[in-house]
Motif scaffolding. Structure first.
Motif, mmCIF file in Angstrom:
data_model
loop_
_atom_site.group_PDB
_atom_site.id
_atom_site.type_symbol
_atom_site.label_atom_id
_atom_site.label_comp_id
_atom_site.label_asym_id
_atom_site.label_seq_id
_atom_site.Cartn_x
_atom_site.Cartn_y
_atom_site.Cartn_z
ATOM 1 N N LEU A 95 0.841 -1.209 0.000
ATOM 2 C CA LEU A 95 0.000 0.000 0.000
ATOM 3 C C LEU A 95 0.869 1.249 0.000
ATOM 4 O O LEU A 95 0.520 2.261 0.601
ATOM 5 C CB LEU A 95 -0.925 -0.020 1.222
ATOM 6 N N ARG A 96 1.963 1.157 -0.677
ATOM 7 C CA ARG A 96 2.880 2.289 -0.770
ATOM 8 C C ARG A 96 2.204 3.451 -1.495
ATOM 9 O O ARG A 96 1.689 3.294 -2.598
ATOM 10 C CB ARG A 96 4.143 1.866 -1.515
ATOM 11 N N SER A 97 2.154 4.615 -0.827
ATOM 12 C CA SER A 97 1.527 5.825 -1.383
ATOM 13 C C SER A 97 0.045 5.623 -1.668
ATOM 14 O O SER A 97 -0.513 6.250 -2.575
ATOM 15 C CB SER A 97 2.251 6.287 -2.659
ATOM 16 N N ALA A 98 -0.598 4.757 -0.901
ATOM 17 C CA ALA A 98 -2.031 4.510 -1.100
ATOM 18 C C ALA A 98 -2.859 5.594 -0.426
ATOM 19 O O ALA A 98 -2.392 6.331 0.439
ATOM 20 C CB ALA A 98 -2.401 3.143 -0.542
ATOM 21 N N TYR A 99 -4.131 5.676 -0.845
ATOM 22 C CA TYR A 99 -5.099 6.617 -0.271
ATOM 23 C C TYR A 99 -6.179 5.785 0.394
ATOM 24 O O TYR A 99 -6.975 5.130 -0.285
ATOM 25 C CB TYR A 99 -5.690 7.512 -1.359
ATOM 26 N N LEU A 100 -6.178 5.782 1.726
ATOM 27 C CA LEU A 100 -7.026 4.882 2.493
ATOM 28 C C LEU A 100 -8.001 5.679 3.351
ATOM 29 O O LEU A 100 -7.617 6.670 3.977
ATOM 30 C CB LEU A 100 -6.160 3.983 3.377
ATOM 31 N N VAL A 101 -9.254 5.203 3.387
ATOM 32 C CA VAL A 101 -10.316 5.903 4.107
ATOM 33 C C VAL A 101 -10.852 4.977 5.191
ATOM 34 O O VAL A 101 -11.351 3.881 4.899
ATOM 35 C CB VAL A 101 -11.452 6.327 3.157
ATOM 36 N N ASP A 102 -10.742 5.400 6.456
ATOM 37 C CA ASP A 102 -11.215 4.589 7.584
ATOM 38 C C ASP A 102 -10.687 3.159 7.478
ATOM 39 O O ASP A 102 -11.430 2.172 7.596
ATOM 40 C CB ASP A 102 -12.744 4.591 7.651
ATOM 41 N N PHE A 103 -9.408 3.032 7.253
ATOM 42 C CA PHE A 103 -8.782 1.731 7.044
ATOM 43 C C PHE A 103 -8.888 0.895 8.312
ATOM 44 O O PHE A 103 -8.657 1.377 9.425
ATOM 45 C CB PHE A 103 -7.318 1.917 6.658
ATOM 46 N N PHE A 110 -5.944 -0.626 13.711
ATOM 47 C CA PHE A 110 -5.021 -1.758 13.649
ATOM 48 C C PHE A 110 -5.036 -2.503 14.984
ATOM 49 O O PHE A 110 -4.028 -3.107 15.377
ATOM 50 C CB PHE A 110 -3.605 -1.281 13.338
ATOM 51 N N LEU A 111 -6.156 -2.482 15.685
ATOM 52 C CA LEU A 111 -6.239 -3.092 17.003
ATOM 53 C C LEU A 111 -5.988 -4.596 16.924
ATOM 54 O O LEU A 111 -6.549 -5.292 16.065
ATOM 55 C CB LEU A 111 -7.623 -2.856 17.628
ATOM 56 N N ASN A 112 -5.114 -5.086 17.800
ATOM 57 C CA ASN A 112 -4.841 -6.519 17.900
ATOM 58 C C ASN A 112 -4.416 -7.118 16.561
ATOM 59 O O ASN A 112 -4.692 -8.293 16.272
ATOM 60 C CB ASN A 112 -6.073 -7.262 18.444
ATOM 61 N N CYS A 113 -3.756 -6.347 15.757
ATOM 62 C CA CYS A 113 -3.275 -6.819 14.460
ATOM 63 C C CYS A 113 -1.842 -7.338 14.618
ATOM 64 O O CYS A 113 -1.038 -6.774 15.370
ATOM 65 C CB CYS A 113 -3.326 -5.688 13.434
ATOM 66 N N THR A 114 -1.516 -8.410 13.907
ATOM 67 C CA THR A 114 -0.186 -9.007 13.977
ATOM 68 C C THR A 114 0.509 -8.856 12.630
ATOM 69 O O THR A 114 -0.033 -9.251 11.594
ATOM 70 C CB THR A 114 -0.268 -10.496 14.349
ATOM 71 N N PHE A 115 1.720 -8.289 12.665
ATOM 72 C CA PHE A 115 2.537 -8.106 11.463
ATOM 73 C C PHE A 115 3.747 -9.035 11.588
ATOM 74 O O PHE A 115 4.645 -8.798 12.394
ATOM 75 C CB PHE A 115 2.991 -6.657 11.335
ATOM 76 N N HIS A 116 3.770 -10.087 10.786
ATOM 77 C CA HIS A 116 4.840 -11.084 10.903
ATOM 78 C C HIS A 116 6.121 -10.657 10.204
ATOM 79 O O HIS A 116 7.212 -11.060 10.616
ATOM 80 C CB HIS A 116 4.371 -12.426 10.334
ATOM 81 N N GLY A 117 6.011 -9.903 9.148
ATOM 82 C CA GLY A 117 7.187 -9.530 8.382
ATOM 83 C C GLY A 117 7.509 -8.055 8.498
ATOM 84 O O GLY A 117 7.028 -7.345 9.383
ATOM 85 N N PHE A 118 8.340 -7.603 7.579
ATOM 86 C CA PHE A 118 8.751 -6.194 7.553
ATOM 87 C C PHE A 118 7.532 -5.293 7.392
ATOM 88 O O PHE A 118 6.629 -5.571 6.604
ATOM 89 C CB PHE A 118 9.720 -5.984 6.394
ATOM 90 N N CYS A 119 7.515 -4.205 8.159
ATOM 91 C CA CYS A 119 6.369 -3.294 8.140
ATOM 92 C C CYS A 119 6.889 -1.857 8.098
ATOM 93 O O CYS A 119 7.663 -1.447 8.981
ATOM 94 C CB CYS A 119 5.512 -3.523 9.376
ATOM 95 N N SER A 120 6.471 -1.112 7.087
ATOM 96 C CA SER A 120 6.954 0.261 6.928
ATOM 97 C C SER A 120 5.786 1.227 6.807
ATOM 98 O O SER A 120 4.891 1.048 5.972
ATOM 99 C CB SER A 120 7.837 0.376 5.687
ATOM 100 N N PHE A 121 5.816 2.267 7.671
ATOM 101 C CA PHE A 121 4.901 3.396 7.588
ATOM 102 C C PHE A 121 5.720 4.680 7.390
ATOM 103 O O PHE A 121 5.343 5.745 7.868
ATOM 104 C CB PHE A 121 4.052 3.502 8.860
ATOM 105 N N PHE A 181 11.049 -5.936 11.707
ATOM 106 C CA PHE A 181 11.400 -4.516 11.694
ATOM 107 C C PHE A 181 10.208 -3.656 11.286
ATOM 108 O O PHE A 181 9.510 -3.949 10.322
ATOM 109 C CB PHE A 181 12.572 -4.286 10.736
ATOM 110 N N THR A 182 10.026 -2.576 12.040
ATOM 111 C CA THR A 182 8.892 -1.677 11.816
ATOM 112 C C THR A 182 9.377 -0.240 11.845
ATOM 113 O O THR A 182 10.057 0.174 12.784
ATOM 114 C CB THR A 182 7.823 -1.878 12.906
ATOM 115 N N TYR A 183 9.005 0.531 10.806
ATOM 116 C CA TYR A 183 9.459 1.914 10.695
ATOM 117 C C TYR A 183 8.266 2.860 10.559
ATOM 118 O O TYR A 183 7.418 2.682 9.684
ATOM 119 C CB TYR A 183 10.375 2.078 9.477
ATOM 120 N N PHE A 184 8.220 3.858 11.435
ATOM 121 C CA PHE A 184 7.270 4.967 11.329
ATOM 122 C C PHE A 184 8.028 6.276 11.104
ATOM 123 O O PHE A 184 7.483 7.347 11.329
ATOM 124 C CB PHE A 184 6.440 5.075 12.612
#
Length: 405
Positions: free
Chosen positions: A240-248, A271-282, A300-303
């Protein structure tokens, strides 16, 4: 097909069952009749004599006759045994032939079933491909309601064909990456009249586009939730790189890896109680209101360089792997809630800005971070405090580490 040994065995059976020729049977019968006749003549010749020599000859002839009869009986018994063996061999060959026919019929049936399965698979794949292409065409339509139909067609195709699920998810993510920016209300000049028809048309168009995007997001959510065993598509990769998301909303979902770099999140993102197993980038993502409570980031997670316009809720988030939590140069314009976070190594907030209240765990790095509200001092981790403004023009207080006595 019968093998070589079976062929040799059949050949041997044929040799064993070779019939006795008529000439041999006639010759044996003639010899037996001649022998019987000779014995009879000899008996007639010597039967009248009463001397001892004649009696001895007569006994010998009787013995020879008995032997001849025995030989004939043995020959008859041999013929009967041969006939019985021939009948048994014929019966065995018939049984073997039936077994072979059944085996051939079974092989032919299995072959036909394989052909039918192959044909069915080919038909299914062709139908899936046609549905996939049709859904792609509909998704590229300029009309929102046709795009909506294309989304549901792709969802049905992926549900019926597990091999196409990640491909369909990639297409849906690509659709969400297409630009969508809600137009602000038009500011009217003094004396200018509002064109109600134009505004209504614009609102209808925007509402239809939003409806299609919400449907696409719901497909990702519904098929990423492992609690729904029927609809769950497995751990997916979301681009979802550069995506436009509404009430995701990915509440309770499980994903493999997720790239939301530069994404724009409108409304409340769950993103309540969501599990990210792999690389996650925000990286450079822009949130209005984000709720990550109880989420788990395994890798690894980047914000870094992201923006939170409203509340940023990261309560009880888990970072079980070292060096995974990066919030470098992030701007928090509203509440920043990280209470109860669990991280192996310090969560990095270096160079970040805090404009409102914060709740941070003690295991953090706040080097070069800044706070706009002086009241933040009361909620900073125990090892950190607000410093003095660099100059009067500055609106921020630097966050510095407390000096140890």
């Amino acid at each position: 097909m019968p093998d070589e040994k079976t062929a040799v065995s059949d050949s041997g059976n044929r040799r064993e069952r070779k019939p006795i020729s008529n000439s041999v049977i006639i010759g044996f019968a003639v010899a037996l009749i001649a022998l019987t006749t000779a014995i009879t003549l000899l008996l007639l010749r010597f039967a009248g004599a009463g001397d001892e020599s004649s009696k001895g000859i007569l006994d010998a002839i009787r013995t020879s006759g008995t032997l001849a009869v025995g030989i004939g009986g043995f020959f008859a018994l041999l013929l009967a045994a041969r006939r019985q063996r021939t009948i048994e061999l014929d019966l065995k060959n018939k049984i073997d032939s039936l077994i072979l026919q059944e085996r051939i019929a079974s092989d032919n049936m299995s072959h036909q079933e394989r052909l039918a399965d192959s044909s069915e698979n080919d038909t299914r794949l062709r139908r899936a491909t046609d549905n996939y292409v049709s859904g792609m065409d509909q998704l590229g339509s300029p009309l929102p309601h046709i795009r909506l139909g294309g989304l549901y067609a792709l969802e049905r195709t992926a549900q019926e064909n597990p091999d196409l699920r990640q491909m369909v998810v990639n297409v849906i993510c690509a659709f969400l990456r297409t630009p969508f920016i809600p137009h602000p209300n038009k500011v009217l000049k003094l004396g200018e009249r509002r064109n109600i028809r134009e505004i209504d048309d614009h609102e209808k168009e925007e509402s239809a586009e939003k409806l299609a995007r919400l449907a696409a997001q719901e497909i990702l959510r519904d098929h990423s939730n492992p609690r729904d065993e029927v609809r769950y598509w497995g751990s997916l990769t979301l681009n979802l790189r550069s995506a436009y998301l509404v009430d995701f909303d990915l509440t309770g979902c499980t994903v493999n890896s997720m790239d939301c770099s530069g994404a724009r999140f409108y409304g409340l993102s769950h993103f309540l109680n969501c599990t990210f197993h792999g690389f996650c980038s925000f990286y450079e993502a822009h949130f209005e209101d984000a709720d990550f409570e109880d989420a788990k980031f395994v890798d690894f997670t980047y914000f870094n360089d992201s923006i939170f316009d409203d509340r940023a809720n990261f309560k009880k988030v888990r970072f079980p792997k070292g060096d995974v939590a990066q919030f470098v140069d992030v701007k928090f314009y509203d509440e920043c809630l990280f209470e109860g976070c669990v991280s192996v190594r310090p969560i990095d907030f270096s160079f970040s800005e805090f404009h409102d209240s914060v709740q941070l765990p003690d295991n953090v790095n706040l080097e070069y971070a800044q706070a706009k509200n002086k009241s933040i001092q009361q909620s900073l981790p125990r090892d950190w405090q607000l410093g003095e403004k660099i100059n009067e023009q500055s609106s921020f207080f630097p966050i510095v580490k407390k000096k140890r006595a």
